[in-house]
Design a protein around this motif. Structure first.
Motif, PDB file in Angstrom:
ATOM      1  N   LEU A 133       0.330  -1.574  -0.232  1.00 21.13           N
ATOM      2  CA  LEU A 133      -0.015   0.377   0.309  1.00 21.13           C
ATOM      3  C   LEU A 133       0.650   1.647   0.143  1.00 21.13           C
ATOM      4  O   LEU A 133       0.524   2.305  -0.596  1.00 21.13           O
ATOM      5  CB  LEU A 133      -1.012  -0.232   1.359  1.00 21.13           C
ATOM      6  CG  LEU A 133      -2.444  -0.545   0.718  1.00 21.13           C
ATOM      7  CD1 LEU A 133      -2.793  -0.915   2.451  1.00 21.13           C
ATOM      8  CD2 LEU A 133      -3.169  -0.357  -0.002  1.00 21.13           C
ATOM      9  N   ALA A 134       2.037   1.353   0.756  1.00 15.39           N
ATOM     10  CA  ALA A 134       3.045   3.051   0.706  1.00 15.39           C
ATOM     11  C   ALA A 134       2.782   2.429  -0.755  1.00 15.39           C
ATOM     12  O   ALA A 134       3.348   3.694  -1.207  1.00 15.39           O
ATOM     13  CB  ALA A 134       3.934   2.111   1.676  1.00 15.39           C
ATOM     14  N   ARG A 135       3.940   2.006  -1.446  1.00 23.51           N
ATOM     15  CA  ARG A 135       4.663   1.687  -2.584  1.00 23.51           C
ATOM     16  C   ARG A 135       3.434   2.462  -3.439  1.00 23.51           C
ATOM     17  O   ARG A 135       3.171   3.046  -4.433  1.00 23.51           O
ATOM     18  CB  ARG A 135       5.139   0.717  -2.959  1.00 23.51           C
ATOM     19  CG  ARG A 135       6.687   0.811  -2.000  1.00 23.51           C
ATOM     20  CD  ARG A 135       7.706  -0.498  -2.806  1.00 23.51           C
ATOM     21  NE  ARG A 135       8.744  -0.411  -2.134  1.00 23.51           N
ATOM     22  CZ  ARG A 135       9.568  -1.107  -2.768  1.00 23.51           C
ATOM     23  NH1 ARG A 135       9.480  -1.939  -3.736  1.00 23.51           N
ATOM     24  NH2 ARG A 135      10.941  -0.937  -1.696  1.00 23.51           N
ATOM     25  N   ARG A 136       2.227   1.689  -3.583  1.00 29.04           N
ATOM     26  CA  ARG A 136       1.196   1.677  -4.403  1.00 29.04           C
ATOM     27  C   ARG A 136       0.908   3.342  -3.963  1.00 29.04           C
ATOM     28  O   ARG A 136       0.444   3.792  -5.119  1.00 29.04           O
ATOM     29  CB  ARG A 136       0.047   0.717  -3.721  1.00 29.04           C
ATOM     30  CG  ARG A 136      -1.510   0.992  -4.414  1.00 29.04           C
ATOM     31  CD  ARG A 136      -1.023   1.242  -5.920  1.00 29.04           C
ATOM     32  NE  ARG A 136      -2.801   1.070  -6.433  1.00 29.04           N
ATOM     33  CZ  ARG A 136      -3.068   2.582  -7.316  1.00 29.04           C
ATOM     34  NH1 ARG A 136      -2.053   3.113  -6.741  1.00 29.04           N
ATOM     35  NH2 ARG A 136      -4.230   2.834  -7.302  1.00 29.04           N
ATOM     36  N   LEU A 137       0.819   4.243  -3.082  1.00 29.11           N
ATOM     37  CA  LEU A 137       0.424   5.194  -2.308  1.00 29.11           C
ATOM     38  C   LEU A 137       0.899   6.345  -3.064  1.00 29.11           C
ATOM     39  O   LEU A 137       0.798   7.623  -2.293  1.00 29.11           O
ATOM     40  CB  LEU A 137      -0.533   5.622  -1.720  1.00 29.11           C
ATOM     41  CG  LEU A 137      -1.948   4.520  -1.521  1.00 29.11           C
ATOM     42  CD1 LEU A 137      -2.451   3.774  -0.046  1.00 29.11           C
ATOM     43  CD2 LEU A 137      -3.088   5.216  -2.050  1.00 29.11           C
ATOM     44  N   GLY A 138       2.759   5.721  -2.987  1.00 32.15           N
ATOM     45  CA  GLY A 138       3.771   7.214  -3.209  1.00 32.15           C
ATOM     46  C   GLY A 138       3.510   7.259  -0.723  1.00 32.15           C
ATOM     47  O   GLY A 138       4.266   8.510  -0.856  1.00 32.15           O
ATOM     48  N   MET A 139       2.928   6.987  -0.356  1.00 32.35           N
ATOM     49  CA  MET A 139       3.378   7.248   0.767  1.00 32.35           C
ATOM     50  C   MET A 139       4.032   6.573   1.888  1.00 32.35           C
ATOM     51  O   MET A 139       5.263   5.170   1.735  1.00 32.35           O
ATOM     52  CB  MET A 139       2.406   6.987   1.453  1.00 32.35           C
ATOM     53  CG  MET A 139       1.207   7.450   1.036  1.00 32.35           C
ATOM     54  SD  MET A 139      -0.851   7.164   1.949  1.00 32.35           S
ATOM     55  CE  MET A 139      -0.974   7.579   3.036  1.00 32.35           C
ATOM     56  N   GLN A 140       4.500   6.891   2.645  1.00 34.77           N
ATOM     57  CA  GLN A 140       5.590   6.602   4.088  1.00 34.77           C
ATOM     58  C   GLN A 140       5.292   4.895   5.267  1.00 34.77           C
ATOM     59  O   GLN A 140       3.707   5.672   5.528  1.00 34.77           O
ATOM     60  CB  GLN A 140       6.485   7.478   4.851  1.00 34.77           C
ATOM     61  CG  GLN A 140       7.095   8.262   4.028  1.00 34.77           C
ATOM     62  CD  GLN A 140       7.618   8.961   5.001  1.00 34.77           C
ATOM     63  OE1 GLN A 140       8.629   9.363   5.771  1.00 34.77           O
ATOM     64  NE2 GLN A 140       6.938  10.809   5.242  1.00 34.77           N
ATOM     65  N   ALA A 141       5.418   4.472   5.291  1.00 32.51           N
ATOM     66  CA  ALA A 141       5.158   3.430   6.653  1.00 32.51           C
ATOM     67  C   ALA A 141       5.655   2.643   7.302  1.00 32.51           C
ATOM     68  O   ALA A 141       6.859   2.770   7.691  1.00 32.51           O
ATOM     69  CB  ALA A 141       4.976   2.010   5.291  1.00 32.51           C
ATOM     70  N   VAL A 142       4.861   2.836   8.990  1.00 31.26           N
ATOM     71  CA  VAL A 142       5.081   2.640  10.134  1.00 31.26           C
ATOM     72  C   VAL A 142       3.791   1.511  10.557  1.00 31.26           C
ATOM     73  O   VAL A 142       3.105   1.013  10.385  1.00 31.26           O
ATOM     74  CB  VAL A 142       5.393   4.105  11.260  1.00 31.26           C
ATOM     75  CG1 VAL A 142       5.759   3.517  12.342  1.00 31.26           C
ATOM     76  CG2 VAL A 142       5.761   5.017  10.866  1.00 31.26           C
ATOM     77  N   TYR A 143       5.092   0.092  10.362  1.00 31.45           N
ATOM     78  CA  TYR A 143       4.421  -0.874  10.562  1.00 31.45           C
ATOM     79  C   TYR A 143       4.737  -1.431  12.456  1.00 31.45           C
ATOM     80  O   TYR A 143       5.884  -1.144  13.318  1.00 31.45           O
ATOM     81  CB  TYR A 143       4.996  -2.019   9.997  1.00 31.45           C
ATOM     82  CG  TYR A 143       4.603  -3.829  10.403  1.00 31.45           C
ATOM     83  CD1 TYR A 143       3.790  -3.473  10.001  1.00 31.45           C
ATOM     84  CD2 TYR A 143       5.648  -4.650  10.450  1.00 31.45           C
ATOM     85  CE1 TYR A 143       3.442  -5.270  10.324  1.00 31.45           C
ATOM     86  CE2 TYR A 143       5.267  -5.992  11.025  1.00 31.45           C
ATOM     87  CZ  TYR A 143       4.091  -5.863  10.446  1.00 31.45           C
ATOM     88  OH  TYR A 143       3.131  -7.337  10.743  1.00 31.45           O
ATOM     89  N   GLY A 144       3.425  -1.846  13.053  1.00 29.28           N
ATOM     90  CA  GLY A 144       3.795  -2.368  14.112  1.00 29.28           C
ATOM     91  C   GLY A 144       3.194  -3.664  14.308  1.00 29.28           C
ATOM     92  O   GLY A 144       2.125  -4.133  14.009  1.00 29.28           O
ATOM     93  N   PRO A 145       4.729  -4.428  14.839  1.00 27.06           N
ATOM     94  CA  PRO A 145       3.957  -6.351  14.183  1.00 27.06           C
ATOM     95  C   PRO A 145       3.895  -6.501  15.439  1.00 27.06           C
ATOM     96  O   PRO A 145       3.756  -5.804  16.870  1.00 27.06           O
ATOM     97  CB  PRO A 145       5.716  -6.605  14.270  1.00 27.06           C
ATOM     98  CG  PRO A 145       6.644  -5.363  14.973  1.00 27.06           C
ATOM     99  CD  PRO A 145       5.741  -4.141  14.642  1.00 27.06           C
ATOM    100  N   ALA A 146       3.097  -7.636  15.316  1.00 27.25           N
ATOM    101  CA  ALA A 146       2.057  -7.934  16.365  1.00 27.25           C
ATOM    102  C   ALA A 146       2.235  -9.465  17.252  1.00 27.25           C
ATOM    103  O   ALA A 146       2.513 -10.276  17.985  1.00 27.25           O
ATOM    104  CB  ALA A 146       0.246  -7.430  16.672  1.00 27.25           C
TER     105      ALA A 146
END
Length: 623
Positions: free
Chosen positions: A455-468
């Motif tokens: 999604l981040a690459r598709r939308l040109g956004m940065q992503a912060v991931y919170g693994p659970a």
């Protein structure tokens, strides 16, 4: 390599690729069916039972496959390839019943093909398997972890590939008429090893995004490295060196121990050391198939029985690994057992290396395989290009639009993979910051896609991931505003583990704190998690706090968040607050974007059905 063997290798690689893709699709579809049976109770038990019996039967096809002396073995081999190739065409169609039955047919046909191949030309299998592994990685890298061959536009490309597989198979059959049956087999250990190697490649080691999440190393680095390591054993010169280093029982023991330690390091240590360990494990395990073929008199249990048991174990380990994510709803004892389950698979996959017979790794000469080096280099370079991150579409200032979206692991309500529709929903919302819940980043039950990365690459956004859950499922935050700092923390969870994610972004020269969360399904669980989340946020302001809270406006959760100084934008701005769950005919309002220290300009709930929740979007301004 003579032309007949080359054609057979291409045919086998295609069938094995179709098998890998069908397995990924099958487990993704089964996840939706089992979920509906357990939680929504919309699937009758009889229907699920029939489906599961068909799945098990497909993997146990080796038991009914003719033996190596069967006079129509070559015709059956071609027939199995033909069925797998033709069934692969509808697999691209994004409809649950079509994908379910196509994948079952492919599995049954491909498993029969593998059984016949290993009984007749067992030394074709290892190279074909490596080509299939590499092709599968390549197609997923081309789609930023989302296999491009499962996109609608691929349908006619697949028609050509399926036809080409049939043509190549026909000529391979004609060219092998004079070849006698091979006096070799793989035995019980070989069959078990193939089953566990298939599990590892379709659930963990074959997913560069999973290795990236376990190690913390950037996906753009991991994807080409994994491709290179996977292709190395296909090079005769590399196998010759491996033969000298891993010959005999001590060499086999070293292989097994290094593979176990490498995978454990990846999960427990992370970083470059962890990634290196997992890549070593991958290299060693994909070497093992080159040593499976042995004289039939030594393969006492036979190829067919070995493969049947191997594929049965493959199913059992897959379900065990799935339980480590769904322990709260299945078997609680599986909580945190992802690594032990994977280590058991590594142990079984490497067991054939312990046999006293030297591994036959050096088949082929360096001179005959000289063209393999430039071919492998081209594939790795293309993977670098595919994995390289695209340019970001960042925003310096202006109105602030914040959304929250429970993305349901990339599925809509009827369990169609709907990532593209979800991306369009976010695009159309105009959101600059999006809190995401139910985010998978490398699970076979969601097509192996890294939802946050894609999604981040598709939308040109940065992503912060919170693994659970096992580092491969959790929550995420997307943003167009530059990130000054980001962090995440686990929340106290007695049932399903969850987390909170935070990013301090810069709107012009002013900071804005963004927090995303998913709270549990039980009131006591939500209360414990909010006890952690509110102190984690503290008095940060201006701030937005969004997510799926699984709590309605009349709950104590809602009251406690208001008491912490957050405003409900719908109430503060005088907007009508529509329900958000479920997406089809919603009745509950459980998805919120809370605000503190910000002026509300607009608040709305989108009518998109791309997920099983509706997306909430608010427009804000700094005071």
């Amino acid at each position: 390599m003579n032309s007949s063997k080359l054609l057979r290798t291409f045919e086998a690689a295609a069938v094995l690729l179709f098998l890998l893709q069908a397995v990924r699709v099958l487990f993704s579809v089964l996840f939706g069916l089992i979920y509906d049976f357990i939680f929504d109770e919309t699937l009758p038990f009889a229907t699920l039972a029939v489906v599961m019996l068909c799945v098990i039967a497909a993997f146990l096809v080796p038991l009914v496959t003719p033996g190596p002396g069967h006079k129509r073995r070559r015709a059956l081999l071609f027939g199995a390839a033909l069925v797998a190739a033709l069934a692969r065409f509808p697999l691209t169609i994004n409809a649950l019943p079509v994908r379910l039955w196509s994948s079952i047919v492919i599995v049954g046909a491909a498993v029969m093909y593998v059984t016949l191949l290993l009984q007749g030309q067992p030394r074709v299998f290892p190279t074909a398997l490596l080509v299939a592994f590499a092709a599968d990685q390549f197609l997923r890298a081309a789609g930023n972890t989302f296999d491009v061959s499962l996109r609608g536009w691929w349908l006619w490309v697949q028609a050509g590939l399926s036809l080409a597989t049939c043509v190549v198979g026909w000529f391979a059959r004609l060219g092998s008429q004079a070849e006698p049956p091979a006096e070799a087999g793989i035995g019980l250990l070989g069959g078990l090893a193939i089953g566990e190697l298939l599990f590892l490649e379709t659930s963990l080691l074959g997913f560069p995004n999973a290795l990236a999440r376990w190690s913390g190393v950037d996906y753009a680095v991991v994807a080409p490295l994994l491709m290179a390591v996977t292709l190395l054993p296909a090079l005769p010169a590399v196998r010759q060196v491996a033969t000298r280093l891993l010959r005999g029982a001590l060499g086999g023991l070293a292989l097994l121990l290094l593979a176990l330690v490498g995978l454990a390091a990846g999960r427990m240590m992370g970083g470059a050391v962890g990634l290196g360990g997992m890549l070593v494990a991958q290299f060693l395990l994909v070497l093992v198939p080159f040593g499976l073929a042995r004289p039939r008199r030594l393969a006492r249990w036979g190829t067919r029985l070995g493969l049947a048991l191997g594929f049965l174990l493959f199913l059992l380990v897959n379900f065990a690994f799935a339980f480590t994510f769904t322990y709260a709803e299945t078997i609680y004892a599986f909580r945190g057992l992802g690594l032990p389950v994977a280590l058991i698979a590594v142990f079984v996959a490497a067991l054939p290396a312990l046999r006293p017979m030297p591994m036959e790794l050096a088949a082929g000469s360096s001179r005959s395989g000289i063209w393999h080096w430039p071919a492998a280099a081209i594939v790795v370079v293309l993977t670098v290009a595919f994995a390289w991150p695209p340019a970001l579409d960042l925003k310096a200032a202006g109105p602030i639009r914040v959304g929250t979206y429970n993305m349901h692991y990339g599925y809509n309500t009827p369990w169609q993979l709907s990532l593209e529709a979800q991306a369009r929903t976010i695009e159309e919302s105009g959101a600059d910051i999006v809190m995401l819940q139910e985010v998978d980043t490398g699970r076979v039950t969601s097509y192996g896609v890294d939802d946050a990365l894609w999604l981040a690459r598709r939308l040109g956004m940065q992503a912060v991931y919170g693994p659970a859950l096992e580092e491969l499922s959790g929550i995420a935050l997307l943003t167009r505003f530059p990130i000054a700092e980001a962090d995440t923390a686990l929340l106290t969870s007695h049932l399903e583990q969850t987390a909170i994610v935070h990013a301090r972004v810069m709107v012009g020269d002013r900071p804005l704190h963004a927090y995303g969360v998913w709270l549990g399904l039980e009131p006591e669980e939500r209360a414990r998690q909010l006890d952690d989340a509110l102190p984690y946020i503290g008095d940060a302001s201006p701030a937005v706090f969004g997510g799926d809270f699984n709590a309605t406006p009349d709950s104590s959760i809602y009251a406690r968040i208001r008491a912490a100084g957050f405003d409900d934008p719908f109430i503060a701005g005088g907007f009508d607050p529509p329900p958000t769950d479920p997406a089809i005919d919603p009745i509950k309002r459980i998805d919120f974007v809370w605000v503190r220290g910000l002026a509300v300009r607009d608040a709305r709930v989108l009518d998109s059905l791309a997920s099983d929740h509706r997306m909430v979007v608010v427009e804000l301004a700094l005071p």
